[in-house]
Design a protein around this motif. Structure first.
Motif, PDB file in Angstrom:
ATOM      1  N   UNK A  96      72.584 -11.014  83.704  1.00 26.08           N
ATOM      2  CA  UNK A  96      71.407 -10.976  84.568  1.00 26.08           C
ATOM      3  C   UNK A  96      71.525  -9.981  85.701  1.00 26.08           C
ATOM      4  N   UNK A  97      71.702  -8.725  85.359  1.00 27.05           N
ATOM      5  CA  UNK A  97      71.787  -7.663  86.363  1.00 27.05           C
ATOM      6  C   UNK A  97      70.951  -6.492  85.877  1.00 27.05           C
ATOM      7  N   UNK A  98      70.365  -5.757  86.837  1.00 24.93           N
ATOM      8  CA  UNK A  98      69.478  -4.648  86.467  1.00 24.93           C
ATOM      9  C   UNK A  98      70.178  -3.623  85.586  1.00 24.93           C
ATOM     10  N   UNK A  99      71.443  -3.314  85.854  1.00 26.13           N
ATOM     11  CA  UNK A  99      72.140  -2.329  85.033  1.00 26.13           C
ATOM     12  C   UNK A  99      72.170  -2.765  83.582  1.00 26.13           C
ATOM     13  N   UNK A 100      72.535  -4.013  83.329  1.00 27.05           N
ATOM     14  CA  UNK A 100      72.635  -4.507  81.954  1.00 27.05           C
ATOM     15  C   UNK A 100      71.270  -4.550  81.295  1.00 27.05           C
ATOM     16  N   UNK A 101      70.256  -4.964  82.047  1.00 30.33           N
ATOM     17  CA  UNK A 101      68.907  -5.023  81.476  1.00 30.33           C
ATOM     18  C   UNK A 101      68.427  -3.656  81.016  1.00 30.33           C
ATOM     19  N   UNK A 152      71.379  -5.315  69.231  1.00 22.50           N
ATOM     20  CA  UNK A 152      72.278  -5.992  70.169  1.00 22.50           C
ATOM     21  C   UNK A 152      71.517  -7.151  70.818  1.00 22.50           C
ATOM     22  N   UNK A 153      72.165  -8.286  70.896  1.00 21.47           N
ATOM     23  CA  UNK A 153      71.635  -9.425  71.646  1.00 21.47           C
ATOM     24  C   UNK A 153      72.586  -9.721  72.795  1.00 21.47           C
ATOM     25  N   UNK A 154      72.090  -9.598  74.004  1.00 22.65           N
ATOM     26  CA  UNK A 154      72.884  -9.939  75.179  1.00 22.65           C
ATOM     27  C   UNK A 154      72.678 -11.430  75.456  1.00 22.65           C
ATOM     28  N   UNK A 155      73.743 -12.192  75.348  1.00 20.33           N
ATOM     29  CA  UNK A 155      73.647 -13.630  75.571  1.00 20.33           C
ATOM     30  C   UNK A 155      73.341 -13.912  77.038  1.00 20.33           C
ATOM     31  N   UNK A 156      72.450 -14.835  77.279  1.00 20.83           N
ATOM     32  CA  UNK A 156      72.057 -15.155  78.645  1.00 20.83           C
ATOM     33  C   UNK A 156      73.231 -15.754  79.413  1.00 20.83           C
ATOM     34  N   UNK A 157      73.270 -15.469  80.706  1.00 21.47           N
ATOM     35  CA  UNK A 157      74.282 -16.090  81.551  1.00 21.47           C
ATOM     36  C   UNK A 157      74.090 -17.599  81.576  1.00 21.47           C
ATOM     37  N   UNK A 158      75.175 -18.355  81.613  1.00 21.21           N
ATOM     38  CA  UNK A 158      75.020 -19.812  81.778  1.00 21.21           C
ATOM     39  C   UNK A 158      74.331 -20.129  83.105  1.00 21.21           C
ATOM     40  N   UNK A 159      73.525 -21.169  83.100  1.00 16.62           N
ATOM     41  CA  UNK A 159      72.842 -21.596  84.324  1.00 16.62           C
ATOM     42  C   UNK A 159      73.831 -22.409  85.155  1.00 16.62           C
ATOM     43  N   UNK A 160      74.182 -21.876  86.301  1.00 16.42           N
ATOM     44  CA  UNK A 160      75.142 -22.543  87.175  1.00 16.42           C
ATOM     45  C   UNK A 160      74.484 -23.573  88.075  1.00 16.42           C
ATOM     46  N   UNK A 211      79.138   7.549  80.000  1.00 16.53           N
ATOM     47  CA  UNK A 211      77.716   7.349  79.733  1.00 16.53           C
ATOM     48  C   UNK A 211      76.976   7.412  81.061  1.00 16.53           C
ATOM     49  N   UNK A 212      75.843   8.082  81.117  1.00 12.34           N
ATOM     50  CA  UNK A 212      75.120   8.165  82.389  1.00 12.34           C
ATOM     51  C   UNK A 212      74.516   6.829  82.779  1.00 12.34           C
ATOM     52  N   UNK A 213      74.345   6.663  84.064  1.00 10.55           N
ATOM     53  CA  UNK A 213      73.688   5.465  84.598  1.00 10.55           C
ATOM     54  C   UNK A 213      72.229   5.483  84.162  1.00 10.55           C
ATOM     55  N   UNK A 214      71.696   4.360  83.670  1.00 11.68           N
ATOM     56  CA  UNK A 214      70.281   4.312  83.291  1.00 11.68           C
ATOM     57  C   UNK A 214      69.414   4.089  84.523  1.00 11.68           C
ATOM     58  N   UNK A 215      68.165   3.804  84.299  1.00 10.13           N
ATOM     59  CA  UNK A 215      67.260   3.463  85.394  1.00 10.13           C
ATOM     60  C   UNK A 215      67.742   2.197  86.100  1.00 10.13           C
ATOM     61  N   UNK A 216      67.367   2.084  87.353  1.00 13.80           N
ATOM     62  CA  UNK A 216      67.632   0.855  88.092  1.00 13.80           C
ATOM     63  C   UNK A 216      66.420  -0.072  88.035  1.00 13.80           C
ATOM     64  N   UNK A 236      69.760   9.957  79.938  1.00 14.63           N
ATOM     65  CA  UNK A 236      69.994   8.821  80.823  1.00 14.63           C
ATOM     66  C   UNK A 236      68.810   7.868  80.873  1.00 14.63           C
ATOM     67  N   UNK A 237      67.859   8.030  79.970  1.00 14.26           N
ATOM     68  CA  UNK A 237      66.803   7.041  79.832  1.00 14.26           C
ATOM     69  C   UNK A 237      67.373   5.797  79.136  1.00 14.26           C
ATOM     70  N   UNK A 238      66.731   4.682  79.360  1.00 13.88           N
ATOM     71  CA  UNK A 238      67.280   3.411  78.904  1.00 13.88           C
ATOM     72  C   UNK A 238      67.582   3.393  77.407  1.00 13.88           C
ATOM     73  N   UNK A 239      66.665   3.878  76.590  1.00 11.10           N
ATOM     74  CA  UNK A 239      66.847   3.786  75.136  1.00 11.10           C
ATOM     75  C   UNK A 239      68.081   4.558  74.689  1.00 11.10           C
TER      76      UNK A 239
END
Length: 417
Positions: free
Chosen positions: A45-50, A59-67, A178-183, A391-394
């Motif tokens: 759940x972070x903008x970089x990963x999204x 690819x399926x990014x598993x959701x963070x556990x709800x703390x 790898x370049x940083x994608x959009x924020x 450096x675009x997201x795709x």
């Protein structure tokens, strides 16, 4: 002459001598689709990963556990890092990718985490965002933790060639760049970038965002020379979280000196101290839309997400001469090279030598002259070029998917040895 015998048939061609191919079944048999790679990202759940990973089709990014149900978006402290004691936190994952959020674990605990992944046969991918943690004053523990991750990783990624070279020199590991994608999403930032291209005339505003006054953010040592450095007719807007500023007014608070300086500057005719609550993405972009150059107040660090927001808003930054921020802003600063190929170039480790250009300053000893040169370069320079396609997201997400497939293939090959 006709002998009355039967004619000799022509020789069979090589093609006709091969066994005939049996007819394909009808309807054709459909191959089952390849299941997506399930990634346990620390965090998800972070903008970089999204932006850097989630857009990948396979690819399926598993959701963070709800703390905490009362704070469903909070992912820290991440349970996956406790895999040595709670192996179930890795269930359902094909691969683990660590980005950040591991500073609360000791170096020994990170070593145990790496060992737990190895015992499960789960490949580890590590993106080294920070060689110097901007929120920790002592870099030694962070480097030790990061070293455990890098040495145990099936693949190492970073954002600049300078950082990749430092990783190689510190730990002997080859990092792919790898370049940083959009924020933020293009539909949020692009209207502001295009509007900036049409701006003309009027007074000019220099901005600095102090956020929550965390330890890695300069305040009292930067603001006074920055006000002195303002070009004629320019104004300064300082954005700071209202709750952080109120807390820092306590004389016992570690950032009390910064709060005192902000309160003093609030009376200056060319300064606006803008205390605000948490800003949603569009509100932050709108606040930055009235700024003509943004001074990044980092005391230390390796890369910066703020640079990527500047890029997507077309907002010229004034960059502290630390880490590899200048190379992140301009990958050509180190000369020609294949960004994204894993190719790195030699350089002085951690020297910050990249960043001797005009729109940088020394955050350890900020002077009015140094800052004025940087402000003029940023305010009077050419428009910020749009984000490069690579450096675009795709594109960034597709590169991550390739790295994941390679790591899984190598892990599978080891299992069959």
């Amino acid at each position: 002459m006709n002998t009355g015998s039967s004619p000799v048939p022509p020789p069979l061609s090589s093609a006709s001598s091969r066994p005939s191919t049996p007819p394909s079944p009808w309807p054709p048999t459909l191959q089952p689709p390849t299941p997506p790679i399930r990634v346990r990202s620390v965090p998800a759940g972070h903008d970089f990963v999204r932006h850097a990973i989630s857009p990948a089709a396979d690819v399926t990014v598993l959701a963070d556990p709800v703390l905490d149900p009362a704070e469903p978006a909070r992912w820290w402290p991440h349970p996956a890092l406790e895999a040595a004691d709670r192996p179930e936190v890795l269930d359902g994952a094909d691969l683990v990718h660590v980005h950040f959020g591991y500073e609360h674990r000791s170096p020994g605990q990170i070593g145990e985490f790496v060992a737990a992944l190895r015992s499960r046969g789960l490949p580890l991918v590590v993106t080294v965002h920070d060689l110097t943690n901007p929120h920790e004053p002592d870099p030694a523990a962070h480097l030790e933790r990061t070293g455990h991750l890098v040495r145990g990783a099936a693949a190492v990624i970073t954002l600049t060639r300078g950082a990749a070279e430092e990783i190689r020199e510190r730990w002997g590991a080859r990092a792919q760049v790898l370049p940083h994608p959009r924020l933020m999403a293009a539909e949020v930032t692009e209207p502001y970038r295009l509007a900036r291209l049409d701006r003309s005339g009027g007074g000019r505003t220099v901005g600095v965002v102090l956020g929550s006054l965390r330890a890695g953010v300069a305040g009292e040592e930067l603001l006074a020379p920055l006000v002195t450095a303002l070009p004629e007719g320019a104004h300064l807007t300082v954005m700071v979280r209202a709750d952080a500023l109120a807390a820092a007014r306590d004389p016992e608070h570690p950032r009390h000196a910064a709060a005192t300086e902000l309160d003093r500057l609030a009376a200056h005719p060319d300064v606006e101290v803008r205390a605000h609550d948490h800003l949603a993405d569009d509100d932050l972009c709108a606040a930055l839309a009235g700024i003509d150059a943004l001074v990044l107040p980092h005391r230390h660090g390796t890369h910066s997400g703020w640079l990527e927001l500047c890029r997507d808003l077309g907002l010229p930054p004034v960059i502290p001469r630390i880490g590899y921020l200048a190379e992140q802003w301009d990958p050509g600063a180190l000369g020609p090279g294949a960004v994204g190929s894993g190719t790195v170039v030699s350089g002085t480790v951690g020297s910050g030598a990249v960043g001797s250009g005009p729109a940088v300053y020394d955050p350890a000893h900020p002077t009015a002259d140094d800052l004025r040169r940087s402000l003029v370069a940023a305010l009077d320079g050419p428009p910020v070029p749009p984000r490069a396609p690579a450096s675009e997201d795709a594109a960034v997400a597709a590169a991550h998917a390739r790295i994941y497939r390679t790591a899984l293939a190598r892990a599978g090959a080891r299992d069959h040895d």
